[in-house]
Design an enzyme around this catalytic site. Structure first.
Site: not given
Length: 488
Positions: A182, A339-340, A344
């Protein structure tokens, strides 16, 4: 041909590239050895000729395409994806600079953008509460559209021309450094010499980008609210803030932009594509009416998956800093990252001996071991203040629970079980699941100096993985489990 080889042999011998033919013995030499010697000289001549042609070709190619092939054109390492990187130049900080950044070094710094610590009243919109989360309050007296909320947080009344978001320094130093489905990720310098990462997301368009529909203002609103709130946790102006951490990426600027992709971004995209072969669509497809959200954040290092561990204590500091940052965010904002994965969590080298945090009014100091952690990317995250809740409904994101082949995909399914698929409710155990994932993944895939035994390294991590099962939040695990051994 043989005639050409003979001529070329004589030329190379005259230039002393090849030795002259040996004098024939007066006693009578073997015809076989004489023939073999001539064949060898012809072979060497062909090799030398091919090498000369290749060198000349490369020289001419580098003259016509200097930005793509020059060894001084690496990308600026700003974190983000992908793992593979182009050839790099050393930098005094231990980071990496691109060819445009090298041109920037001698420039005179200009006035930098002020950091934004409060949201003003936006003309044309009703007055809103001081808290950023007020923009998404379901009980707001005068409803705002998602577009109005996003523009207000970005301190804009209308989208600005895409190119106007960038200062001259940013344009000169821009390089593409990564990408996602994205977003395009670029690196550059600010006017006051700070290294920045820029995330560009196409929004509100009626055609697909990289095979997926474009996000709407309502889709991106949670991420920008969460980004700003977490950034403010490290910018508190209070003398004794109840909760403080600089473990989340600091936002430099956000903006809603409009127009075609500027030529300097297209050039940076092409440079990256030449080296890495981008999986994304070339961004020259966007029309003049296209809208984008642009995040400009601090340079925070490289993903932890790329980090080379010199000692076990470095791992312990990294995981303790991560747990501490999550603990502060849980206490202040009922935060879940959700969403680690290792991409990230960014790390970079620091000289400071201690990393300071404040959790529920109590100060904690974590020994840095020479590294600092920064958590990024809140696309799937959740936080709240009072009745204001910002979150994404993971049930509506088709790819999240379908992945296979990596333990990361199991964590999404474990989160769904832990939350009963209710993504609005605060369930800090999801942070514990990601901490366990990080330690497990590092024990399996962590890059170690040769002096470290991978078997011993993994054996030291295992008790920490097993110990997490006794805790239901990052806060509890930080206070009662991680902090004591790593603070000494």
């Amino acid at each position: 041909s043989q005639d050409f080889c003979d001529v070329y042999v004589r030329k190379l011998q005259s230039w002393r590239v090849l030795p002259s033919a040996p004098a024939r013995s007066s006693v009578g030499g073997s015809k076989l050895s004489s023939s073999s010697s001539a064949d060898m000289r012809r072979l060497l001549a062909l090799v030398a000729y091919c090498s000369l042609v290749c060198s000349l070709t490369l020289f001419l190619f580098s003259c016509f395409f200097p930005s793509s092939t020059s060894p001084s054109s690496p990308s600026l390492a700003m974190g983000g994806r992908p793992d593979g990187v182009s050839p790099r130049l050393p930098h005094p900080d231990g980071f990496v600079v691109g060819h445009r950044a090298l041109q920037y070094k001698a420039r005179t710094p200009q006035k930098s953008h002020e950091s934004i610590n409060a949201i003003p009243i936006v003309q044309g919109c009703p007055e809103v509460p001081q808290s950023l989360l007020g923009y998404i309050s379901p009980v707001h007296s005068v409803p705002l559209t998602s577009r109005e909320k996003v523009l207000a947080i970005c301190e804009q009344e209308q989208p600005i021309p895409f190119e106007d978001f960038f200062t001259e320094t940013m344009k000169l130093t821009i390089d593409k450094v990564g990408e996602g489905a994205f977003a395009e990720v670029f690196g550059c310098y600010s006017d006051n010499h700070k290294k920045l990462a820029l995330k560009v997301v196409a929004i509100e368009g009626d055609f697909e980008v990289n095979g997926d529909p474009q996000s709407k203002f309502s889709d991106i609103l949670p991420e920008i609210v969460i980004s700003r709130e977490l950034s403010l946790l490290g910018q508190s102006e209070e003398e004794d803030p109840p909760n403080f951490t600089q473990g989340f990426v600091s936002i430099y600027r956000m903006g809603v932009c409009k127009g075609m992709f500027p030529s300097f971004l297209i050039d940076a995209w092409d440079d990256y594509d030449f080296i890495h072969r981008s999986d994304n669509d070339r961004p020259d497809q966007f029309p003049q009416e296209q809208l984008y959200l642009v995040f400009a954040a601090e340079h925070a290092g490289a993903p932890v998956e790329d980090y080379l561990y010199h000692a076990f204590e470095e791992f312990l500091s990294i995981i303790t800093q991560t747990a501490g940052a999550l603990a502060v965010a849980e206490a202040a904002l009922q935060f879940e990252h959700r969403d680690l994965h290792r991409g990230n969590v960014l790390v970079h080298r620091v000289k400071e001996e201690w990393i300071r945090m404040v959790l529920e009014g109590k100060e904690y100091k974590i020994r840095s071991r020479g590294v600092k952690v920064t958590i990024i990317d809140y696309t799937l995250s959740r936080l709240s203040q009072g009745e204001c809740v910002s979150y994404n409904d993971l049930n509506a994101i088709r790819w999240v629970f379908k992945g296979k082949g990596d333990i990361q995909f199991n964590v999404y399914r474990d989160m769904r079980n832990a939350t009963n698929a209710n993504w609005k409710t605060f369930n800090p155990y999801t942070n514990v699941l990601w901490l366990k994932y990080l330690m497990t993944k590092i024990s399996m895939k962590g890059r170690l100096k040769k002096k470290l035994s991978s078997k011993l390294f993994k054996s030291k991590i295992t008790p920490y993985i097993n110990g997490l099962k006794n805790y239901g939040s990052a806060r509890d695990s930080f206070i009662h489990f991680f902090y004591p051994p790593s603070s000494s």
